[in-house]
Motif scaffolding. Structure first.
Motif, short mmCIF file in Angstrom:
data_model
loop_
_atom_site.label_atom_id
_atom_site.label_comp_id
_atom_site.label_asym_id
_atom_site.label_seq_id
_atom_site.Cartn_x
_atom_site.Cartn_y
_atom_site.Cartn_z
N VAL A 297 -43.46 -91.20 90.97
CA VAL A 297 -44.25 -92.14 90.16
C VAL A 297 -45.72 -92.11 90.60
O VAL A 297 -46.63 -92.03 89.78
N GLY A 298 -45.94 -92.14 91.92
CA GLY A 298 -47.31 -92.08 92.44
C GLY A 298 -47.98 -90.76 92.12
O GLY A 298 -49.16 -90.72 91.75
N GLY A 299 -47.23 -89.66 92.23
CA GLY A 299 -47.78 -88.35 91.92
C GLY A 299 -48.18 -88.24 90.46
O GLY A 299 -49.23 -87.67 90.14
N VAL A 300 -47.36 -88.78 89.57
CA VAL A 300 -47.66 -88.74 88.13
C VAL A 300 -48.88 -89.60 87.82
O VAL A 300 -49.72 -89.24 86.97
N LEU A 301 -49.02 -90.74 88.48
CA LEU A 301 -50.18 -91.61 88.26
C LEU A 301 -51.48 -90.91 88.66
O LEU A 301 -52.51 -91.05 87.99
N ILE A 302 -51.44 -90.18 89.79
CA ILE A 302 -52.63 -89.42 90.21
C ILE A 302 -52.97 -88.37 89.15
O ILE A 302 -54.14 -88.22 88.76
N LEU A 303 -51.97 -87.65 88.67
CA LEU A 303 -52.18 -86.66 87.61
C LEU A 303 -52.75 -87.31 86.36
O LEU A 303 -53.69 -86.78 85.74
N PHE A 304 -52.22 -88.47 86.01
CA PHE A 304 -52.70 -89.20 84.83
C PHE A 304 -54.17 -89.57 84.96
O PHE A 304 -54.92 -89.48 83.98
N MET A 305 -54.61 -89.97 86.16
CA MET A 305 -56.00 -90.37 86.35
C MET A 305 -56.95 -89.18 86.13
O MET A 305 -58.02 -89.33 85.55
N TYR A 306 -56.54 -88.01 86.60
CA TYR A 306 -57.39 -86.83 86.37
C TYR A 306 -57.43 -86.45 84.90
O TYR A 306 -58.50 -86.08 84.37
N LEU A 307 -56.30 -86.52 84.23
CA LEU A 307 -56.27 -86.20 82.80
C LEU A 307 -57.05 -87.22 81.99
O LEU A 307 -57.71 -86.87 81.01
N LEU A 308 -56.99 -88.50 82.41
CA LEU A 308 -57.78 -89.53 81.76
C LEU A 308 -59.27 -89.26 81.94
O LEU A 308 -60.07 -89.42 81.01
N PHE A 309 -59.63 -88.84 83.15
CA PHE A 309 -61.02 -88.46 83.45
C PHE A 309 -61.47 -87.35 82.50
O PHE A 309 -62.57 -87.40 81.93
N LEU A 310 -60.62 -86.34 82.31
CA LEU A 310 -60.96 -85.23 81.42
C LEU A 310 -61.08 -85.69 79.97
O LEU A 310 -62.01 -85.30 79.26
N PHE A 311 -60.15 -86.54 79.54
CA PHE A 311 -60.16 -87.06 78.17
C PHE A 311 -61.46 -87.82 77.88
O PHE A 311 -62.08 -87.62 76.83
N ARG A 312 -61.87 -88.66 78.81
CA ARG A 312 -63.10 -89.43 78.61
C ARG A 312 -64.33 -88.53 78.64
O ARG A 312 -65.31 -88.78 77.94
N SER A 313 -64.28 -87.46 79.44
CA SER A 313 -65.41 -86.52 79.49
C SER A 313 -65.52 -85.75 78.17
O SER A 313 -66.63 -85.47 77.71
N ILE A 314 -64.38 -85.40 77.59
CA ILE A 314 -64.40 -84.75 76.27
C ILE A 314 -64.98 -85.70 75.23
O ILE A 314 -65.73 -85.28 74.33
N ARG A 315 -64.68 -86.96 75.37
CA ARG A 315 -65.24 -87.97 74.47
C ARG A 315 -66.77 -88.04 74.61
O ARG A 315 -67.49 -88.17 73.62
#
Length: 403
Positions: A297-315
């Motif tokens: 669960v913790g590992g997936v949350l870390i991955l999610f934060m990086y992907l969220l970072f990328l999504f917002r940067s694309i925005r």
């Protein structure tokens, strides 16, 4: 404090993601540096305070970098790029050797090490973004559009590769991805990928050819292949390809044990057992410690934060009205997120050991500070895009009021 908060602009989601990753870094580094502290007769708290100091300096860099108008980075791009080349050459021949790699130079007086590839990567992406924004009319042309882009990439990657092949490959891949988004001719990109694959295929072929399947160990390499870090690259490919059979693939084995122990919810903060056996649990293999202590669960949350970072940067890329800022935000976010994904892939044995840290989470150093600088620049682009968007909205409101 309120005045500081009021002056803080940019994408709020990115700010939250960065703060959360920094907090995770403090927790995991405090947990994973116990063995290192014991070996060097220091306290684990000393490494916690050191990481806290790096985090504080890093956030200061983010704040001041995001307050600067990003167009100033375009003016500095060529200067930084030119400076980075002699620094890389100096590092290649006279760099300080740490962990069997000559990637650092020692700064005088303060006696700290500095990884020149971090500056070179930042300078290169600034320069590429500038060139892409200025050459859109000739971008499909080989001489006018492609060569001015690929030559700087080739120079930087060639100077970094002998000491740090993984970083050179990451920079090259991110550069080509940026060129693809910048409408560079696909034939030119494909030809570059084909040329770059030739030495990689040769390296992989040598790794398989010089492996004894009967004894499950690497054969002795000829003198011509025993130069520099070539034996290390070959050994890492062999360790990855034959991880289930080679007893010396120690890092991979210990990382697997840490992940297996973590289960769904982990052993709890500070309860890692593999930190005592896993090499570099505070840098290269910190993600395995995160999974061991906080579970899948913790590992997936870390991955999610990086992907969220990328999504917002694309925005931000989509919202920015000027090409330089759009390309710069995308390039810097791509390189950070790709590096994070590669680090996590290494930890879960989906990729050969590379030695790249997990951005914002691994123990601080020059890499941590340059990561913060990159984030500050991304937020600078976001801040100025928001300002222009707000100004346009205000003008529309005024026009509607007059009507």
């Amino acid at each position: 404090m309120q005045a500081l908060f009021n002056k803080t602009r940019g994408d709020k989601v990115i700010w939250v993601a960065v703060i959360l990753l920094a907090l995770v870094s403090l927790l995991v580094i405090y947990s994973s540096t116990g063995t290192l502290a014991y070996r060097l007769s220091k306290s684990a708290e000393s490494y916690l305070f050191k990481q806290f100091a790096f985090t504080a300096i890093g956030f200061m860099i983010i704040y001041f970098a995001h307050r600067i108008n990003y167009t100033l980075y375009s003016r500095a791009a060529l200067i930084l790029f030119v400076i980075s080349i002699p620094l890389l050459i100096y590092t290649l021949f006279f760099g300080a050797e740490i962990n069997e790699g000559s990637r650092w130079i020692k700064l005088p007086i303060i006696n700290l090490t500095f990884q020149t590839s971090d500056l070179a990567r930042l300078a290169l992406f600034m320069y590429l973004s500038r060139q892409l924004s200025r050459s859109q009319n000739d971008i499909k042309d080989f001489k006018q559009g492609f060569l001015p882009l690929i030559i700087p990439v080739a120079i930087i990657c060639a100077l970094i590769a002998p000491a740090n092949l993984s970083t050179a490959l990451l920079i090259g891949a991110t550069s080509l991805m940026l060129m693809f988004i910048g409408r560079v001719n696909l034939k030119h990109i494909a030809a570059t990928i084909g040329i770059a694959l030739i030495p990689l295929i040769f390296l992989v072929s040598i790794a398989f050819a010089y492996y004894d399947k009967a004894d499950h160990q690497s054969k002795d390499l000829p003198a011509v292949l025993s130069v520099g870090r070539i034996p290390t690259w070959i050994k890492r490919i062999q360790d990855f390809a034959y991880a289930d059979k080679i007893e010396t693939a120690y890092q991979v084995q210990q990382a697997k044990i840490a992940i297996a122990k973590g289960g769904w919810f982990g052993l709890g903060p500070g309860n890692s057992e593999q930190r005592n056996f896993l090499p570099h649990p505070y840098s290269d293999f910190i993600y395995a410690i995160i999974i061991e202590e906080y579970g899948l669960v913790g590992g997936v949350l870390i991955l999610f934060m990086y992907l969220l970072f990328l999504f917002r940067s694309i925005r931000i890329f989509k919202k920015c009205p000027f090409a330089f800022g759009a390309f710069l935000a995308l390039a810097l976010s791509f390189t950070l997120v790709i590096q994070a994904l590669v680090n996590m892939a290494v930890n879960v044995n989906l990729f050969p050991v590379t030695g790249v840290p997990l951005p914002l989470v691994s123990m601080g150093g020059s890499s941590f500070l340059f990561t913060c600088m990159s984030i500050g620049i991304i937020l600078s682009v976001a801040r100025n895009a928001e300002k222009l968007e707000g100004k346009a909205a205000a003008e529309d409101t005024q026009k509607n009021g007059e009507l």
